[in-house]
Design an enzyme around this catalytic site. Structure first.
Site, PDB file in Angstrom:
ATOM      1  N   GLU A 136     -12.085  -1.466   5.877  1.00  0.00           N
ATOM      2  CA  GLU A 136     -10.947  -2.069   6.532  1.00  0.00           C
ATOM      3  C   GLU A 136     -11.069  -1.962   8.036  1.00  0.00           C
ATOM      4  OE1 GLU A 136      -9.144  -3.942   5.004  1.00  0.00           O
ATOM      5  OE2 GLU A 136      -7.899  -4.419   6.715  1.00  0.00           O
ATOM      6  N   GLN A 180       0.824  -1.205   0.000  1.00  0.00           N
ATOM      7  CA  GLN A 180       0.000   0.000   0.000  1.00  0.00           C
ATOM      8  C   GLN A 180       0.860   1.259   0.000  1.00  0.00           C
ATOM      9  OE1 GLN A 180      -1.831   0.847   3.798  1.00  0.00           O
ATOM     10  NE2 GLN A 180      -3.688   1.622   2.847  1.00  0.00           N
ATOM     11  N   GLY A 181       0.610   2.166  -0.955  1.00  0.00           N
ATOM     12  CA  GLY A 181       1.348   3.433  -1.019  1.00  0.00           C
ATOM     13  C   GLY A 181       0.445   4.615  -0.716  1.00  0.00           C
ATOM     14  N   TYR A 182       0.239   4.874   0.549  1.00  0.00           N
ATOM     15  CA  TYR A 182      -0.593   6.012   0.966  1.00  0.00           C
ATOM     16  C   TYR A 182       0.272   7.099   1.611  1.00  0.00           C
ATOM     17  CZ  TYR A 182      -5.282   3.928   0.315  1.00  0.00           C
ATOM     18  OH  TYR A 182      -6.436   3.414  -0.200  1.00  0.00           O
ATOM     19  N   SER A 183       0.828   6.787   2.799  1.00  0.00           N
ATOM     20  CA  SER A 183       1.569   7.804   3.553  1.00  0.00           C
ATOM     21  C   SER A 183       2.816   8.270   2.809  1.00  0.00           C
ATOM     22  CB  SER A 183       2.028   7.231   4.898  1.00  0.00           C
ATOM     23  OG  SER A 183       0.929   6.931   5.714  1.00  0.00           O
ATOM     24  N   SER A 197      -4.327   7.648  12.705  1.00  0.00           N
ATOM     25  CA  SER A 197      -4.016   7.534  14.133  1.00  0.00           C
ATOM     26  C   SER A 197      -5.302   7.551  14.950  1.00  0.00           C
ATOM     27  CB  SER A 197      -3.117   8.694  14.572  1.00  0.00           C
ATOM     28  OG  SER A 197      -3.889   9.881  14.633  1.00  0.00           O
ATOM     29  N   ASN A 198      -5.217   7.083  16.182  1.00  0.00           N
ATOM     30  CA  ASN A 198      -6.429   7.030  16.998  1.00  0.00           C
ATOM     31  C   ASN A 198      -7.006   8.415  17.281  1.00  0.00           C
ATOM     32  OD1 ASN A 198      -6.015   4.325  16.845  1.00  0.00           O
ATOM     33  ND2 ASN A 198      -5.932   3.958  19.054  1.00  0.00           N
ATOM     34  N   GLU A 199      -6.150   9.417  17.225  1.00  0.00           N
ATOM     35  CA  GLU A 199      -6.654  10.796  17.375  1.00  0.00           C
ATOM     36  C   GLU A 199      -7.459  11.202  16.134  1.00  0.00           C
ATOM     37  OE1 GLU A 199      -3.541   9.813  18.145  1.00  0.00           O
ATOM     38  OE2 GLU A 199      -3.896   9.927  20.305  1.00  0.00           O
TER      39      GLU A 199
END
Lengths: 375, 400
Positions: free
Chosen positions: B245, B126-129, B385-387
């Site tokens: 997901e 996967q190429g996201y970040s 992230s959870n935030e």
């Protein structure tokens, strides 16, 4: 595996919601709570007319044969409406004993008027020294000829001041904390030697400390087997625990909704306080706590219906969750309402108090976590 | 409302249980039980075995070779798989790019890519970040410029999990910067890792392992037909993928398996010591996590039930992500606490089949507990992230 409500459950939900929306606002609740008996007799009659007092009882006893899921639905809405009428004391606690062990005669004497809304009742399961141990019964019952003589005292008996009928666990054999040797008795409050000291509780409900000084009863007032009362009491307390947890979920949800709404309208520094991320995340955690608690409630109610091995574990899980997550949601709701949250005027304060009271009864979070830890 | 399983459900459960008992390869089982890391080949072999059985596309529609299972069957499968301590299905192909292709791809893309994804013949990543785009993913800068029948890609993707094994990568790339909203200029594109100009550099994580990579694209030429769906709609596709997901990332069955294992382990005496089960404080912490987990199991079931009755998995699926990872991390912490001093030895090399038994340090996988704990700090950071998850719930559920 199915999460949908059946037709009867949907109708029940609908009718309780309608009643609360149309006929039970916060001001009315407060005036009922402030009255001497602490609830409205008129409202109680309405509950009976609508059939809600008949829910958990068998059809042959004049009930509608409902189960834990039906009770869950009603109690969650009672939480939202902050109902002060003594449903728990009458229907779940006292009614829970009667439906399990009362004879046909006893049922026509006490259960029938209970379902009909004419008789107020209470289950005196707490003793001053007993804390959360329902087997810790020092109140004694001894045989005198064909009669029984009861001596001892019970504390914080919900609805005790209004009850015409008290159901009293008393020790007929064994040591003070033995589960064996407890027998249940029906004591009418007019009987000689019954002394009732009634008071309000912090959550706007009513309770009493009651002493029994040589109270004489015929054997026809004995409920169930001699020495066999614990199993009955234990099952009734589990039912009651689920019921107050459902009530707590209703309170947690409405507190979260009210807090989110308030944060959208309350303007400080020129913007609604709900635009602050520090507060947003806290409200998300409140919302999450509600969802998680409801999930456990659904599990516990379905497990109780199915009578699975997990039933005890489920009861302790939901009560622990209500004790911890419920406290968190209540405290956060007050905090996010700022100064208004600590005023008598605001309903939020009273929801918080009821939620806190639920955390204190029927075993607190610590007790239930200990049970779970033991495996 | 009813918690009981039907006779059909029980028959299905028995079939799945028998499969994991009789057909799951012994060598992979032993590696899993002893905490020996799996090789690429192990993971592929396991997934191909599932494929042979017709069980690889758990969530896929039947027309593309999926199982067509209902939510109870999926729940049972996931539970049995976890209780057998089978590895997780690597999500990038079967869980991520596959659904995007069968939902948004054209016929040619479906025929070309889906069979190999389903059969685990091709490894995807996967190429996201990007180095400058973490939580603020829409700020991504990797761009694709159109040149005739090709796109030319330049930029850097990072945190690419198991990219060192990958044959293909799916990327979010910027195809236009002339847009009103940053999200609008992003497209979803498929790139062959063998293409000239692609380089993979390892990133070593906190526990010393190589899981993630940084991937550079320098004038990488990709056929125009590798762009999935509409140009500029990649953000929407990526988001749909993430919501689906998240409903799977709660990992409740895996967590339940690990908590059972922790209880079993705590009941035993290690090296002649007192069983940890006698430590009331420790067991109270175990019980508290068990309650959270049971709650999450039913939150997930309720979400799945809503999905199967036709609702899209909404922003509520964010709860599954952040609660699920918080629970996973809590369990990692408990395992590390259970190991005491034996959490310290840094001896990952001893987790091999052929390692001499008399030189082995610690009992079982004690010496990996701290490494797992360190490694899994990633869980509350990845996948949004959870935030960020809490921001999503605040905005889309609470309307703040």
């Amino acid at each position: 595996m199915d999460f949908s409500l059946n037709d009867i459950q949907s109708m029940l939900l609908d009718s309780v919601q309608k009643f609360i929306n149309n006929d039970y606002d916060f001001d009315k609740r407060q005036s009922y709570s402030d009255s001497e008996q602490g609830f409205s007799s008129e409202v109680w009659t309405t509950f009976a007319e609508l059939g809600w007092t008949a829910i958990p009882f068998d059809e042959e006893d004049g009930g509608i044969g409902g189960g834990p899921v039906d009770l869950m639905i009603v109690m969650e809405q009672f939480g939202r409406g902050m109902i002060v009428e003594p449903y728990l004391a009458n229907i779940v606690l006292a009614g829970g004993v009667l439906r399990r062990v009362a004879t046909t005669e006893q049922k026509s004497r006490w259960l029938e008027p209970l379902i009909g809304g004419e008789l107020q009742a209470a289950l005196a399961f707490v003793e001053p020294q007993g804390r959360y141990d329902i087997a810790n019964v020092a109140t004694s019952a001894s045989k005198e000829g064909d009669d029984w003589v009861i001596n001892g005292s019970k504390s914080v008996v919900f609805n005790g001041g209004n009850a015409g009928l008290l159901i009293v666990p008393a020790r007929t054999s064994g040591e003070q904390s033995n589960t064996d040797g407890i027998t249940l008795f029906a004591v009418e409050t007019g009987a000689d030697g019954v002394n009732i000291q009634s008071y309000k509780t912090v959550d706007g409900h009513q309770a009493a400390d009651i002493s029994f000084d040589g109270v004489k009863l015929p054997d026809t007032n004995r409920l169930g087997n001699v020495d066999g009362g614990f199993a009955v009491l234990d099952a009734v307390i589990d039912d009651a625990t689920l019921a107050v947890c459902a009530e707590a979920v209703g309170i947690m949800r409405i507190l979260t909704e009210k807090t989110v709404e308030y944060s959208k309208n309350r303007v400080q520094f020129g913007v609604p306080i709900g635009s602050f991320q520090a507060l947003q995340h806290r409200m998300v955690d409140m919302f999450t706590a509600c969802e998680q608690t409801y999930s456990l409630l659904v599990w516990a109610s379905m497990t109780a219906s199915a009578g699975g091995d997990d039933a005890k574990r489920a009861v302790s899980s939901i009560k622990y969750q209500v004790g911890t997550a419920g406290r968190k949601v209540g405290e956060e709701a007050v905090q996010l309402h700022g100064g208004m949250g600590v005023t008598w005027e605001l309903d939020v304060a009273h929801y918080f108090k009821r939620l806190t009271a639920i955390g204190q009864i029927l075993g607190n979070a610590d007790l239930h976590l200990d049970r779970l830890a033991a495996g | 409302m009813d918690v009981t399983l039907t006779a059909d459900d029980i028959a299905f459960r028995d079939e799945v249980r028998a499969f994991f008992r009789d057909e799951f390869p012994d060598d992979i089982r032993e590696k899993q039980d002893r905490g020996i890391p799996l090789e690429r080949e192990d993971m592929v072999r396991f997934q191909q075995l599932l494929h042979t059985k017709g069980w690889a596309g758990v969530n896929w529609p039947v027309e593309y070779g999926g199982t067509g299972w209902n939510i109870v069957q999926k729940y049972i499968f996931s539970s049995e798989m976890a209780m057998a301590n089978a590895p997780d299905i690597v999500p990038f192909g079967l869980g991520m790019v596959g659904p995007v292709i069968y939902t948004f791809g054209n016929e040619e893309q479906k025929q070309r890519f889906l069979p190999d994804i389903l059969a685990s013949n091709v490894w995807w990543c996967q190429g996201y970040s990007e180095p400058g785009s973490g939580s603020d993913l829409a700020s991504l800068k990797t761009k694709a410029d159109r040149d005739g029948d090709e796109w030319v890609i330049n930029g850097t993707k990072t945190w690419t999990t198991l990219g060192q094994y990958a044959d293909w990568i799916f990327c979010l790339v910027r195809t236009s910067s002339d847009v009103a909203r940053r999200q609008e200029g992003i497209s979803f594109i498929l790139v062959d890792m063998q293409s000239p100009g692609v380089t993979v550099n390892p990133i070593i994580t906190i526990e010393g392992g190589h899981e993630v990579n940084e991937i550079h694209f320098e004038n990488v030429r990709v056929p125009a037909n590798n762009l999935v769906g509409e140009e500029g709609k990649g953000w929407t596709y990526g988001k749909v993928l993430l919501e689906h997901e998240r409903t799977g990332t709660a990992g409740v069955h895996r967590s339940a398996f690990r908590l059972n294992k922790l209880r079993e382990q705590a009941a035993k005496s290690v090296r002649g010591g007192e069983p940890l089960a006698n430590d009331r404080n420790f067991m109270r912490k175990v019980a508290a996590v068990e309650v959270e987990l049971k709650a999450l199991e039913f939150t997930e079931l309720r979400t799945l039930a809503a999905v199967s009755s036709g609702k899209a998995p909404g922003a509520e699926s964010s709860i599954l992500k952040f609660k699920g990872t918080e629970i996973q991390q809590a369990i990692d912490t408990l395992f590390m606490e259970a190991a005491g001093y034996y959490a310290l030895p840094f001896v990952p090399h001893q987790f091999r089949f052929d390692y001499p038994e008399d030189e082995f340090i610690g009992e079982g996988s004690e010496t990996t507990t701290a490494l797992k704990y360190f490694n899994f700090r990633k869980a509350s950071i990845y996948g949004g992230s959870n935030e960020i998850q809490r921001n999503i719930v605040a905005k889309h559920v609470l309307g703040l």
